[in-house]
Design a protein around this motif. Structure first.
Motif, PDB file in Angstrom:
ATOM      1  N   GLU A 148     -91.240 -58.165 -32.568  1.00 44.06           N
ATOM      2  CA  GLU A 148     -90.249 -58.523 -33.584  1.00 44.06           C
ATOM      3  C   GLU A 148     -89.679 -57.283 -34.255  1.00 44.06           C
TER       4      GLU A 148
ATOM      5  N   GLY B 167     -85.797 -56.450 -34.206  1.00 41.42           N
ATOM      6  CA  GLY B 167     -85.122 -56.357 -35.493  1.00 41.42           C
ATOM      7  C   GLY B 167     -85.301 -57.581 -36.369  1.00 41.42           C
ATOM      8  N   THR B 168     -86.184 -58.503 -35.953  1.00 39.42           N
ATOM      9  CA  THR B 168     -86.401 -59.708 -36.755  1.00 39.42           C
ATOM     10  C   THR B 168     -87.579 -59.550 -37.711  1.00 39.42           C
ATOM     11  N   ALA B 169     -88.276 -58.423 -37.638  1.00 37.59           N
ATOM     12  CA  ALA B 169     -89.499 -58.255 -38.418  1.00 37.59           C
ATOM     13  C   ALA B 169     -89.260 -58.321 -39.927  1.00 37.59           C
TER      14      ALA B 169
END
Lengths: 299, 561
Positions: B102, B106-108
């Motif tokens: 993630e 880039g969703t972290a």
């Protein structure tokens, strides 16, 4: 009630590269607080540190009276967040993403999501990968607002929105404030911050330059205006007007280029006497505002 | 599926799980279905195998007392190399992804600002990894549970369960290791790669420890040794298997500690392999005016320069290890072995990728069976297929392809240059990792590989890997889907390998055998004893054809849809 955000000497270094250094800041509850700075000034680092995504090198922050690291989970439950560089699960639809995050938050937000999507004119049933960047930003806004958090921490939230949607978004921010909630938003565009914020912090090269009310900032901001007259004019006329820092001829002698610090009242009064054809205002660009602030700083 | 991080993680991987599970079912069933063939000549085998030197057999994972039985066959065929390779590759991917996918996507920042402790998020992701891995191992288990009564194999059910739990534990160790490394560093690929490399090293150590004096200490230290201890296929799950599972869990715990302490989205620099330290300014100057940024192909290599150095070092280390071990093998039995192996049915050894059994103890065959026919080739295929899939589909997924195509470059040029980069990368790794060490160390240990064999084997390996890389490139260029590119190319490679191996003795597969690129590469001899002939141009021709296909597909397609 404790302040929404308190930073005390908050410092984050990446190795030897400074992200933000010695930040002292207090954001009151019910305030819209703008966090202004050029690209790379340290805005995102500050926000990600407040959110416990980054651990401070030194100093600390308290969010809603809680320690940003020790109580991160409790804080996260009470805030909404839009990351600066929004990437989302491309294979999910907007609705699925909101439902997923609502499930993880343990709240039911279906009705609010619907309402927000309608307001932002967002089709929730398309895959995020197929959205335009503006629509993706709308999903990010919806997921940040959907649980009606006490504090919104927004990193350049209006990126990619068209002017109409920006208006709508600013309205949402103002409504949140009117309901007593707090909004902390970063931006590199002065007019954006001017529109919604009550107070503004300016950061530059990883350090806090100043915290001002928007009025204070406006008063200090230097702007660039061009005035075109019906007949030729001597720029000398404006050189002695209070606030004018530069005056030079333009438009084949029929205009003047002015750099003005502070209110334009007197400039306009003088101009009115010479038959104004047009006024072109270069909306206080950040560089100018900063120049004024830095000058201030130096003196 | 949207209920929590665990279900969401499993759900996101449902498609790739399907692919892996089908692969597991295919592999398991393939092995099981050939048991009757082996059974037909069981007595003969038994006799021959008993006369072979114990040490030799151990390196091949064969127990002479039981090889001709269902138990020995299944252990040697499925649980010695192919099964572990399949599940370990899946496990290290899962491990690296659980820790750092993630962040890479880039969703972290969205995920880790939810009101959940990091520990909970990451443990749910790790748990999803364990469940997905279990599904793959379950597929293998099912093939045995079904094949057992169908082919009258007489394996105890507890044993079938036991050996699969063992396999699960083995993969879980390396998966957890990948997870821990990625957790501490934030680097998904490095975690998976390093754990995969350690798995290969562990496998090699386990294989050579019994026959090489100075490695004998290593035997007991490798998970590959623990994994079949206590004979799980006979006795079911034992203490050693539980130890594997326990160690895996402990490793995950270490990873969780790392992730809790770390800055999210700030990858820790992985150690660079460079001979001298450069100042940041100097490095910046070097990279910005580098000639490698002038062309797409050189840029594509430049982008992977760090990983490439690690590949070369790992391959060279592996080759060097084989060369130092080689002299010990010569004491294994010499003439007697050669004589015996002459009588040995080629068919069975062909399944191991040993197409020229008489040469197993000779330099070319020995090196071939370890590098050109097994681990080395598998690793290179992972490299080549990964590169090919990333070349177009991977860039498209990351959104960087639009930038590239907005430049005044023909799409044809993009594909062709990426193909050139692929071949160059494979050539570099084979040259520096295999050829150079063999040229330096070979004469010293009396390896005796002919110049022609050296050329044919290594050029063949470069071309074979390039071919499957080009297949991944073509699938990616046509579909824009990275997963599909990896999946199709991997499936095609495994199928071609099996057709070549089994085609040697299975009647209905025999007509297909000449069509397998693996046959052109390895043919009836080991790769390092090959001659230069039509085979190498044939491999090259297919690779070129695939690149042309890729160009056609890519030119006519909407990008990013």
């Amino acid at each position: 009630m404790p302040p929404a955000i308190v930073a005390e000497g908050l410092t984050k270094y990446y190795g030897e590269t400074p992200g933000i250094v010695g930040l002292d800041l207090e954001v009151g509850v019910g305030e819209v607080f703008g966090f202004l700075g050029a690209n790379g000034a340290g805005k995102t680092t500050t926000i990600r540190t407040l959110l416990d995504l980054l651990r401070p090198t030194s100093g600390r922050a308290r969010i809603l009276g809680l320690d940003s690291h020790d109580d991160a989970v409790a804080i996260h439950g009470r805030i909404g967040h839009i990351p600066g560089d929004v990437t989302m699960y491309e294979e999910m639809t907007g609705r699925e993403l909101c439902r997923y995050f609502a499930n993880l938050r343990g709240v039911d937000t279906a009705a609010e999501v619907e309402r927000l999507a309608e307001r932002l004119d967002l089709d929730l049933d398309r895959k995020i990968g197929a959205y335009s960047s503006g629509n993706r930003q709308k999903v990010a806004i919806v997921q940040a607002f959907m649980h009606r958090p006490e504090l919104l921490i927004l990193d350049e939230p209006s990126t990619g929105l068209d002017p109409l949607m920006q208006q709508e978004f600013y309205a949402m921010v103002r409504e949140a404030r009117d309901e007593g909630r707090t909004v902390f938003l970063s931006s590199h565009i002065l007019p954006e911050v001017e529109r919604v914020a009550d107070r503004v912090a300016v950061v530059r090269s990883s350090r806090l330059v100043t915290v001002q009310t928007v009025e204070g900032l406006k008063a200090k901001a230097r702007r660039h205006i061009q005035i075109v007259f019906t007949s030729p004019i001597d720029p000398e006329v404006f050189r002695s007007v209070p606030g004018v820092q530069e005056a030079s001829p333009s438009h084949d002698g029929r205009g003047v280029d002015l750099v003005v610090a502070g209110p334009l009242e007197e400039v306009m009064a003088v101009a009115a006497r010479h038959g104004v054809e047009n006024v072109i205002s270069h909306e206080g660009d950040l560089e100018d505002a900063f120049l004024a602030l830095y000058d201030d700083d130096a003196s | 599926m949207l209920r929590n991080v665990f279900t969401h993680t499993v759900w996101r991987r449902r498609r790739s799980l399907l692919g892996w599970t089908l692969g597991g079912l295919a592999l398991g069933w393939f092995v099981v279905a050939f048991y009757p063939t082996l059974q037909a000549s069981a007595a003969e085998f038994q006799q021959i195998l008993e006369r072979l030197p114990q040490a030799l057999l151990e390196t091949m994972g064969i127990d002479p007392a039981t090889f001709a039985t269902a138990k020995g066959y299944v252990e040697a065929e499925l649980y010695n190399l192919l099964g572990p390779v399949l599940v370990i590759i899946y496990a290290v991917q899962l491990g690296g992804a659980a820790a750092a996918q993630e962040e890479e996507d880039g969703t972290a920042d969205l995920l880790y600002t939810l009101p959940l402790p990091r520990r909970s998020i990451v443990l749910q992701k790790a748990a999803a990894g364990y469940v997905l891995l279990a599904a793959l191992v379950a597929a293998l288990t099912v093939t045995l549970l079904v094949g057992n009564p169908v082919y009258d194999m007489g394996l105890p059910v507890a044993g079938i369960v036991g050996i699969n739990v063992a396999l699960y534990g083995l993969a879980a160790i390396f998966g957890a290791l990948a997870f821990a490394i990625s957790s501490w560093t934030g680097l998904r690929g490095s975690g998976a790669g390093l754990a995969g490399g350690l798995a290969a090293a562990s496998f090699v150590l386990d294989g050579f420890a019994p026959i090489v004096d100075w490695l004998s200490w290593g035997d007991r230290l490798t998970p590959f040794d623990w994994y079949l201890r206590g004979d799980p296929l006979a006795h079911g799950v034992g203490g050693w298997q539980l130890l594997l599972l326990g160690l895996s869990a402990a490793t995950v715990a270490v990873g969780v500690v790392g992730l809790e302490r770390r800055d999210i989205g700030v990858a820790r620099a992985f150690p660079k392999l460079s001979l001298r330290r450069r100042s940041a300014a100097e490095a910046g100057r070097r990279s910005s005016d580098s000639w490698m940024l002038r062309q797409i192909w050189s840029w594509a290599i430049w982008m992977r320069r760090r990983a490439l150095r690690w590949w070369v070092v790992a391959m060279a280390g592996f080759t060097a290890l084989l060369l130092t071990v080689y002299p010990s093998l010569e004491n294994l039995g010499g003439d007697q072995v050669t004589e015996l192996i002459q009588a040995y049915p080629k068919e069975i050894l062909a399944i191991f990728g040993i197409t020229d059994p008489a040469s197993v103890l000779e330099g070319p065959g020995f090196i071939s069976s370890r590098i050109h026919g097994s681990i080395g080739l598998v690793a290179l295929l992972v490299l080549g297929i990964g590169f090919g899939a990333r070349a177009v589909a991977g860039e498209e997924r990351r959104g960087t392809l639009d930038l590239l195509l907005a430049e005044p470059v023909e799409r044809t040029r993009v594909v062709v240059e990426q193909a050139v980069a692929l071949v160059t990368v494979v050539t570099l790794v084979v040259s520096l990792g295999v050829v150079v060490p063999m040229l330096i160390g070979g004469p010293a240990v009396g390896l005796g590989v002919s110049a022609e064999g050296m050329t044919a084997g290594n050029v063949g390996m470069i071309l074979l890997v390039s071919l499957y890389g080009a297949l991944a490139l073509a699938v990616g260029a046509w579909t824009g889907r990275h997963g599909a590119a990896v999946g199709v190319a991997t499936f095609a490679a495994v199928a071609a390998h099996l057709v070549n191996g089994f085609g040697a003795f299975v009647d209905w597969l025999e007509p297909l055998r000449p069509w397998s690129p693996f046959y052109w590469y390895a043919g009836p001899k080991n790769p390092l004893s090959q001659e230069l002939g039509w085979q190498q141009p044939a491999l090259a021709a297919v690779a070129v054809l695939l690149v042309v296909t890729a160009v056609i597909g890519f030119r006519g397609r909407d990008v990013g849809v």
